[in-house]
Design a protein around this motif. Structure first.
Motif, PDB file in Angstrom:
ATOM      1  N   PHE A  94      79.149  73.556  81.764  1.00 60.08           N
ATOM      2  CA  PHE A  94      79.219  75.370  81.844  1.00 60.08           C
ATOM      3  C   PHE A  94      81.074  75.371  81.386  1.00 60.08           C
ATOM      4  O   PHE A  94      82.071  74.935  81.885  1.00 60.08           O
ATOM      5  CB  PHE A  94      79.697  75.934  83.052  1.00 60.08           C
ATOM      6  N   PRO A  95      81.432  75.654  79.733  1.00 60.85           N
ATOM      7  CA  PRO A  95      82.809  75.190  79.479  1.00 60.85           C
ATOM      8  C   PRO A  95      83.861  76.136  80.268  1.00 60.85           C
ATOM      9  O   PRO A  95      84.821  76.975  80.073  1.00 60.85           O
ATOM     10  CB  PRO A  95      82.938  76.154  78.079  1.00 60.85           C
ATOM     11  N   LEU A  96      84.205  75.169  81.306  1.00 59.17           N
ATOM     12  CA  LEU A  96      84.988  75.972  82.283  1.00 59.17           C
ATOM     13  C   LEU A  96      86.575  76.139  81.191  1.00 59.17           C
ATOM     14  O   LEU A  96      87.463  77.454  81.710  1.00 59.17           O
ATOM     15  CB  LEU A  96      85.357  75.099  83.008  1.00 59.17           C
ATOM     16  N   GLU A  97      86.880  75.157  80.222  1.00 61.90           N
ATOM     17  CA  GLU A  97      88.015  75.568  79.228  1.00 61.90           C
ATOM     18  C   GLU A  97      88.337  76.908  79.009  1.00 61.90           C
ATOM     19  O   GLU A  97      89.199  77.144  77.940  1.00 61.90           O
ATOM     20  CB  GLU A  97      88.031  73.586  78.408  1.00 61.90           C
ATOM     21  N   GLU A  98      86.867  77.833  78.994  1.00 60.82           N
ATOM     22  CA  GLU A  98      86.858  78.799  77.624  1.00 60.82           C
ATOM     23  C   GLU A  98      87.094  79.362  79.027  1.00 60.82           C
ATOM     24  O   GLU A  98      87.160  81.289  78.202  1.00 60.82           O
ATOM     25  CB  GLU A  98      85.705  78.862  76.715  1.00 60.82           C
ATOM     26  N   LEU A  99      87.207  79.595  80.118  1.00 56.20           N
ATOM     27  CA  LEU A  99      87.302  80.325  81.030  1.00 56.20           C
ATOM     28  C   LEU A  99      88.369  81.486  80.497  1.00 56.20           C
ATOM     29  O   LEU A  99      89.347  80.876  80.686  1.00 56.20           O
ATOM     30  CB  LEU A  99      86.741  80.632  82.661  1.00 56.20           C
ATOM     31  N   ARG A 356      82.571  77.521  68.338  1.00 57.95           N
ATOM     32  CA  ARG A 356      82.658  77.641  66.901  1.00 57.95           C
ATOM     33  C   ARG A 356      83.815  77.482  66.963  1.00 57.95           C
ATOM     34  O   ARG A 356      84.575  77.615  65.450  1.00 57.95           O
ATOM     35  CB  ARG A 356      82.394  78.620  65.946  1.00 57.95           C
ATOM     36  N   VAL A 357      84.068  79.717  67.449  1.00 56.50           N
ATOM     37  CA  VAL A 357      85.535  80.214  66.992  1.00 56.50           C
ATOM     38  C   VAL A 357      86.820  78.785  67.781  1.00 56.50           C
ATOM     39  O   VAL A 357      87.675  79.087  67.568  1.00 56.50           O
ATOM     40  CB  VAL A 357      85.289  81.421  67.954  1.00 56.50           C
ATOM     41  N   SER A 358      86.257  78.320  69.102  1.00 56.60           N
ATOM     42  CA  SER A 358      87.490  76.959  69.772  1.00 56.60           C
ATOM     43  C   SER A 358      86.978  76.232  68.780  1.00 56.60           C
ATOM     44  O   SER A 358      88.290  75.333  69.121  1.00 56.60           O
ATOM     45  CB  SER A 358      86.856  76.937  70.420  1.00 56.60           C
ATOM     46  N   GLY A 359      86.978  75.765  68.150  1.00 55.63           N
ATOM     47  CA  GLY A 359      86.584  74.724  66.255  1.00 55.63           C
ATOM     48  C   GLY A 359      85.748  73.743  66.691  1.00 55.63           C
ATOM     49  O   GLY A 359      86.373  72.865  66.166  1.00 55.63           O
TER      50      GLY A 359
END
Length: 396
Positions: A94-99, A356-359
Motif C-alpha cells: 500500500f502506498p504509505l508515502e501517499e498517506l 498519476r497525480v503524483s507523477g
C-alpha cells in the motif's frame, strides 16, 4: 455539483471491537496472516503491484476507516492493532508515502457521471471517497450529460472546463461518456481514469473495468443449471459497454450450445426502455423462460412488464439484473444480479488516479475486476413443464 466528505462519515469506529485486538489474535494469529497472503496472491494474479486501503482492511476483517486511523496513528487505536495494520499495508505494498494526516487537505478529484439515477454510482463513489481520504483528497460528483437539439446526447464540456479552471487534481469517469475525444480535450491533460467503462478505451488512459465475459457467463451458467434453454437478454443499446455486455451474453449461450436460441432485445440502461423491451419479449407465442438484463434498472422495467402481462416471476419467467444495487436487494424485487465488486473498482481507480497525480509515467494500465453472482428469488425456479404453461395469445 455535489461535494463528498471524508470516509469517516461513512464508517464509524466501535471502540469495543475494531480498535482492540486484531482478528485471530490470542493463539490464532494464523487467520490474519492467511487473509493477508490470500489478498497478496489475488493482487499478484491480477497483475497489481499495490494494494488499496480496502485490501488492507479486508485482509484483517476491519473497516477501511479503522485501517486508515491505524495507519495515521490515532490514539484510540491500540498499539497491537496499529502494528498489525501497518505490517499488512507494507506486505500489500500500500502506498504509505501517499498517506496524509487527517487535517491535511491536498486537493479535489472530479467524478464524472452520465446520470445520478443509477444507484450503482453511489456504491462506486463511496469506495472512491474512502480511498481518496487516505491521501487527504476529497471528491465532487459531476453530472456531465446535457441535451441539445443538434446532439440527442452530449457531454457537458463547459462543466469539465470549469473544473479544470478550479484546479481539480484529475478526473474519474464512471461508465462511458459521450463525445470522449471532446471530453478528454476539455480535461486539459489532467490525469484521467475510467471505471466500469468499455474495452474500447484500453490504452488511451487507465481503465478499471468489470469483466463482463465472466459476469454474463455466471448468469447464463446459473440459468442453464436450472434447466432454462430459451434465454434472452435486454441490452446492447446506448453505450459501448451495453454492446459488449450483450456480446458476452451471446458468447456464454454459445458455450452452452444455445447460440441459436440466444435472443437479444434492444434496450439501454433505463427502466422505461427495459419495460418496453420486456413487453416485446413477452408477447407472441415464443416467450423466453429467462431474461438477463444490462443492469438492475432495466431488470426492474422488465419486472413491471411481466406484471402487466400477468406473468409470474420466477414461476413463469426468471429475471436477472447486473450491478447488485439496492434495487436488486429490495424486498419488492429480490432480483438475482451480478455483483461487480464496486468496492474494488472504486478503490483501485482512485489509487490509479492518485499515482498519476503524483507523477507516475507508465503506459496506460487496464484491469478487469472479476464479478460474482448473487442469486435471489427472481431466478429461483427452472422453466415450467410444457403441460403446465399457460397458453399465450399472439399479438400481431
Amino acid at each position: 455539483m455535489s461535494s463528498d466528505a471524508s470516509a469517516s462519515s461513512d464508517e464509524t469506529i466501535d471502540p469495543g471491537s475494531d480498535t482492540g485486538t486484531p482478528p485471530g489474535e490470542g493463539g490464532r494469529s494464523g487467520q490474519v496472516v492467511e487473509g493477508v497472503d490470500e489478498t497478496a496472491a489475488e493482487l499478484a494474479r491480477s497483475g497489481q503491484e499495490r494494494g488499496t486501503l480496502r485490501d488492507v482492511a479486508d485482509s484483517l476483517g476491519i473497516s477501511s476507516a479503522v485501517a486508515l486511523r491505524a495507519l495515521r496513528g490515532a490514539e484510540e487505536i491500540k498499539p497491537l492493532m496499529a502494528s498489525k495494520v501497518r505490517e499488512t499495508a507494507e506486505r500489500l505494498h500500500f502506498p504509505l508515502e501517499e498517506l496524509s494526516d487527517e487535517a491535511d487537505h491536498r486537493g479535489v478529484v472530479a467524478v464524472l457521471v452520465n446520470t445520478m439515477r443509477n444507484t450503482w454510482i453511489s456504491d462506486l463513489v463511496r469506495a472512491i471517497r474512502i480511498e481518496l481520504a487516505a491521501t487527504g483528497r476529497s471528491a465532487v460528483v459531476v453530472p456531465t450529460r446535457r441535451r441539445i437539439p443538434e446532439y440527442p446526447v452530449a457531454a457537458d464540456t463547459d462543466a469539465i472546463e470549469s473544473l479544470v479552471d478550479l484546479g481539480v487534481d484529475g478526473f474519474l469517469m464512471i461508465s462511458d461518456l459521450a463525445d470522449m475525444d471532446t471530453v478528454l480535450e476539455a480535461t486539459a491533460g489532467r490525469p484521467f481514469v475510467g471505471i466500469g467503462c468499455s474495452k474500447s478505451f484500453i490504452g488511451r488512459f487507465d481503465t478499471v473495468r468489470i469483466d463482463d465475459e465472466v459476469g454474463q457467463g455466471l448468469l447464463v451458467d446459473h440459468l442453464v443449471g436450472l434447466g432454462h434453454r430459451e434465454i434472452a437478454h435486454i441490452g446492447g443499446v446506448g453505450a459501448e459497454v451495453a454492446r459488449e455486455r450483450s456480446e458476452a451474453f451471446r458468447a456464454a449461450m454459445e458455450r452452452h450450445g444455445l447460440g441459436e436460441s440466444a435472443r437479444i432485445e434492444p434496450g439501454d440502461f433505463t427502466e422505461q426502455v427495459g419495460q418496453t423491451a420486456g413487453s416485446m419479449l413477452l408477447r407472441g407465442s415464443k416467450v423466453p423462460t429467462a431474461v438477463t438484463c444490462a443492469n438492475d434498472v432495466t431488470a426492474v422495467g422488465l419486472l413491471s412488464a411481466a406484471r402487466e402481462a400477468g406473468i409470474s416471476v420466477p414461476e413463469e419467467l426468471a429475471v436477472a439484473g447486473y450491478g447488485n444495487t439496492s434495487l436488486a436487494s429490495s424486498g419488492v424485487s429480490q432480483l438475482t444480479s451480478v455483483d461487480p465488486n464496486s468496492s474494488r473498482l472504486g478503490a483501485l481507480a482512485a489509487q490509479f488516479l492518485v499515482e498519476r497525480v503524483s507523477g507516475l509515467e507508465t503506459p496506460a494500465r487496464d484491469v478487469a475486476v472479476a464479478p460474482s453472482i448473487v442469486v435471489r428469488r427472481s431466478s429461483s425456479a427452472g422453466p415450467r413443464p410444457e403441460s403446465t404453461k399457460r397458453k399465450r395469445i399472439s399479438v400481431d
